[in-house]
Design an enzyme around this catalytic site. Structure first.
Site, short mmCIF file in Angstrom:
data_model
loop_
_atom_site.label_atom_id
_atom_site.label_comp_id
_atom_site.label_asym_id
_atom_site.label_seq_id
_atom_site.Cartn_x
_atom_site.Cartn_y
_atom_site.Cartn_z
N TYR A 168 31.17 49.70 43.14
CA TYR A 168 31.19 48.25 42.89
C TYR A 168 32.41 47.88 42.03
O TYR A 168 33.13 46.92 42.35
CB TYR A 168 29.89 47.79 42.20
CG TYR A 168 29.95 46.32 41.87
CD1 TYR A 168 29.81 45.36 42.87
CD2 TYR A 168 30.24 45.89 40.57
CE1 TYR A 168 29.93 44.01 42.58
CE2 TYR A 168 30.36 44.55 40.27
CZ TYR A 168 30.21 43.62 41.29
OH TYR A 168 30.36 42.28 41.01
N ARG A 212 30.07 45.01 27.41
CA ARG A 212 30.12 43.94 26.39
C ARG A 212 29.22 42.77 26.75
O ARG A 212 28.59 42.14 25.90
CB ARG A 212 31.59 43.47 26.27
CG ARG A 212 31.84 42.39 25.26
CD ARG A 212 33.16 41.68 25.55
NE ARG A 212 33.14 41.06 26.88
CZ ARG A 212 34.23 40.61 27.50
NH1 ARG A 212 35.41 40.73 26.94
NH2 ARG A 212 34.14 40.04 28.69
N ARG A 225 23.10 38.85 38.49
CA ARG A 225 22.94 40.25 38.88
C ARG A 225 23.40 41.15 37.74
O ARG A 225 24.26 40.78 36.96
CB ARG A 225 23.79 40.51 40.13
CG ARG A 225 23.45 39.48 41.20
CD ARG A 225 23.84 39.93 42.58
NE ARG A 225 23.67 41.34 42.76
CZ ARG A 225 24.64 42.13 43.22
NH1 ARG A 225 25.81 41.62 43.54
NH2 ARG A 225 24.44 43.43 43.39
N PHE A 285 52.16 43.30 30.22
CA PHE A 285 51.11 42.68 31.03
C PHE A 285 49.96 43.66 31.27
O PHE A 285 48.78 43.28 31.23
CB PHE A 285 51.74 42.22 32.36
CG PHE A 285 50.77 41.79 33.41
CD1 PHE A 285 50.19 40.54 33.35
CD2 PHE A 285 50.43 42.63 34.46
CE1 PHE A 285 49.27 40.13 34.32
CE2 PHE A 285 49.52 42.24 35.42
CZ PHE A 285 48.94 40.98 35.35
C1 IN0 Z 1 43.28 41.41 35.69
C2 IN0 Z 1 43.40 42.41 34.58
C3 IN0 Z 1 44.60 43.31 34.65
C4 IN0 Z 1 45.74 43.03 33.95
C5 IN0 Z 1 46.81 43.92 33.98
C6 IN0 Z 1 46.79 45.07 34.74
C7 IN0 Z 1 45.65 45.39 35.47
C8 IN0 Z 1 45.60 46.54 36.24
C9 IN0 Z 1 44.47 46.84 36.95
C10 IN0 Z 1 43.39 45.96 36.97
C11 IN0 Z 1 43.42 44.82 36.21
C12 IN0 Z 1 44.53 44.49 35.45
O1 IN0 Z 1 43.33 41.83 33.29
C13 IN0 Z 1 42.46 40.75 33.07
C14 IN0 Z 1 42.42 40.43 31.56
C15 IN0 Z 1 41.72 39.10 31.29
O2 IN0 Z 1 41.52 38.31 32.15
N1 IN0 Z 1 41.33 38.89 30.06
C16 IN0 Z 1 40.57 37.71 29.64
C17 IN0 Z 1 39.80 38.09 28.44
C18 IN0 Z 1 38.38 38.40 28.72
O3 IN0 Z 1 37.70 38.71 27.76
O4 IN0 Z 1 37.93 38.29 29.87
C19 IN0 Z 1 41.38 36.53 29.19
O5 IN0 Z 1 40.91 35.40 29.39
O6 IN0 Z 1 42.41 36.70 28.56
C20 IN0 Z 1 41.09 40.97 33.65
O7 IN0 Z 1 40.13 41.13 32.92
N2 IN0 Z 1 40.96 40.96 35.03
C21 IN0 Z 1 42.04 40.75 35.90
C22 IN0 Z 1 41.90 39.86 36.96
C23 IN0 Z 1 42.97 39.58 37.78
C24 IN0 Z 1 44.20 40.17 37.52
CL1 IN0 Z 1 45.55 39.77 38.52
C25 IN0 Z 1 44.37 41.08 36.48
C26 IN0 Z 1 39.61 41.03 35.61
C27 IN0 Z 1 39.13 42.42 36.10
C28 IN0 Z 1 37.76 42.23 36.76
C29 IN0 Z 1 38.96 43.41 34.96
C30 IN0 Z 1 40.08 43.02 37.12
#
Ligand code: IN0
Length: 414
Positions: A168, A212, A225, A285
């Site tokens: 998942y 968390r 879920r 990043f």
């Molecule tokens: C992310 C990821 C992310 C960033 C950089 C490199 C990555 C490599 C592999 C996979 C994910 C990567 O980072 C974000 C961070 C984020 O959104 N932080 C929140 C804070 C919070 O508490 O949620 C914020 O508002 O600042 C992330 O969590 N995800 C994400 C989504 C899309 C992209 Cl393009 C990059 C979500 C997830 C589900 C962990 C992939």
């Protein structure tokens, strides 16, 4: 709002917080003129506050691609999360989402608040997507297709085993890692990273979020879920929701520690992935969310508060991570400090103590073997704040300047 008490306890949080606030103001003012890009960037700021700033620091082409990728994923997530949509309607939308992004006419109303706006005005995202280079478009399309299919598969499937949990998390986060690696490669700035390492980057972030967010998710109405795997929680309680009841506190913390130990397995791959990055903006990043994740795990470990309220890194520490993460030395330093903090919390009576310590020892060794620890600025483990008249005067001058600046530059309208 950040309390004065928090600043008093951590006075060195103030400077990075002011810097971050000013950077956020600057970024919000730099919204592009074309309506579709204006919509995408203002939406990005609404749905992800601090992360939007890190995206904004990427070079233009890649920044646009990552912004659209992020919004497409949030839209897909909004469909997946909306419990009011029947399965018969939801599954075909998830399966066809990768085609909808090419269609300026397509939209589907769902979600709430900012996410509803994102869905209702999705044509702006499609319009922007169609302006991206073909390498970027293909990467986004491919990941959206695979993620949509994975989400559809899990709509009617519980997360039973640890393998289900990894599967998942692969669909919803590991694939994000694969997609980002493709976007970085398409920008010409990075070599193509392996799928396994890219996947681990996403799994580490997503597993941290799942840990968390236990209480928020279990208390959601209508019922949301849950993704804690039965294979782990059934060792401690009969029903996942039993973890939140006071009489099960000991078992709850043991289960939590088991989940944290499971997440730590991905750190080695994450450090390998980050150490291969060359572009400083791409590096930041990737590194900032990873440091936030290990920091969050260190906070959550052995902490009953995960089952009572919100456990998050304080805003000042987040600002410090954003301000100070520049090189791999900073990453090794942060992972080392947070892993040590975590290790100091391991209780030998915990059923997983040995495994947790082994996982942590492996991380500590990688950080030590990097040979860079002596250069680190340890912002995590700090001694008691030392106050003197100059520092206090400085804090008030900065606060006064900030207030004056903010009231002078307050936007008049949108
Ligand atoms: C992310 C990821 C992310 C960033 C950089 C490199 C990555 C490599 C592999 C996979 C994910 C990567 O980072 C974000 C961070 C984020 O959104 N932080 C929140 C804070 C919070 O508490 O949620 C914020 O508002 O600042 C992330 O969590 N995800 C994400 C989504 C899309 C992209 Cl393009 C990059 C979500 C997830 C589900 C962990 C992939």
């Amino acid at each position: 709002m950040v309390s004065l008490q928090a600043i008093w306890r951590h006075p060195d949080d103030l400077y990075p917080m002011v810097k971050l606030k000013l950077a956020a103001r600057r970024a919000e003012k730099q919204i592009p003129a074309e309506p579709h890009w204006a919509f995408c960037y203002s939406m990005l700021h609404k749905v992800s506050r601090s992360f939007a700033l890190v995206i904004q620091q990427l070079d233009t082409d890649l920044r646009d691609a990552v912004c659209i990728f992020y919004l497409v994923l949030r839209a897909l997530d909004t469909v997946e999360d909306d419990t009011s949509i029947s399965m018969e309607v939801k599954v075909p939308i998830l399966m066809a989402f990768h085609r909808h992004i090419y269609d300026r006419e397509w939209h589907f109303s769902c979600g709430t608040k900012d996410y509803k706006v994102l869905m209702d005005e999705f044509h702006h995202v499609s319009t922007a997507f169609l302006e991206l280079g073909s390498g970027y478009q293909e990467a986004i399309e491919d990941i959206t297709m695979r993620m949509g299919a994975g989400m559809a598969k899990f709509i009617c499937k519980e997360v039973e085993t640890i393998d289900d949990y990894d599967e998942y998390c692969h669909y919803v986060a590991g694939l994000v890692g694969l997609g980002l690696s493709k976007l970085f490669h398409a920008s010409g700035k990075e070599d193509l990273a392996s799928d396994a390492l890219s996947n681990s980057m996403g799994l580490f972030l997503q597993k941290t979020n799942i840990i968390r967010d236990y209480l928020e998710d279990i208390n959601e109405i209508p019922k949301s879920r849950m993704f804690w795997p039965r294979q782990i929680w059934s060792k401690y309680v009969n029903k996942l929701e039993d973890l939140k009841y006071e009489e099960n506190s000991v078992k709850a913390v043991q289960c939590l520690n088991d989940m944290v130990t499971n997440a730590l397995v991905h750190v080695e791959d994450c450090l390998k992935y980050m150490s291969a990055l060359r572009d400083p903006a791409i590096f930041r990043f990737c590194a900032i969310p990873q440091i936030m994740a290990i920091g969050t795990l260190a906070l959550c470990y052995n902490n009953i508060q995960v089952f009572r309220g919100v456990v998050k890194m304080r805003r000042g520490l987040t600002a410090k991570v954003i301000d100070r993460t520049k090189t791999m030395t900073d990453v090794y330093g942060a992972f080392y400090d947070f892993s040590r903090m975590l290790k100091s919390k391991v209780d030998d009576a915990d059923p997983n103590a040995k495994k947790t310590k082994e996982n942590l020892e492996a991380i500590l060794k990688i950080c030590r073997d990097s040979g860079t620890l002596s250069q680190r600025k340890s912002y995590i483990i700090q001694s008691k704040p030392q106050y003197n008249a100059t520092l206090i005067a400085l804090i008030f001058i900065i606060l006064a300047l900030l207030l004056a600046y903010l009231s002078a530059t307050r936007p008049t309208n949108i």
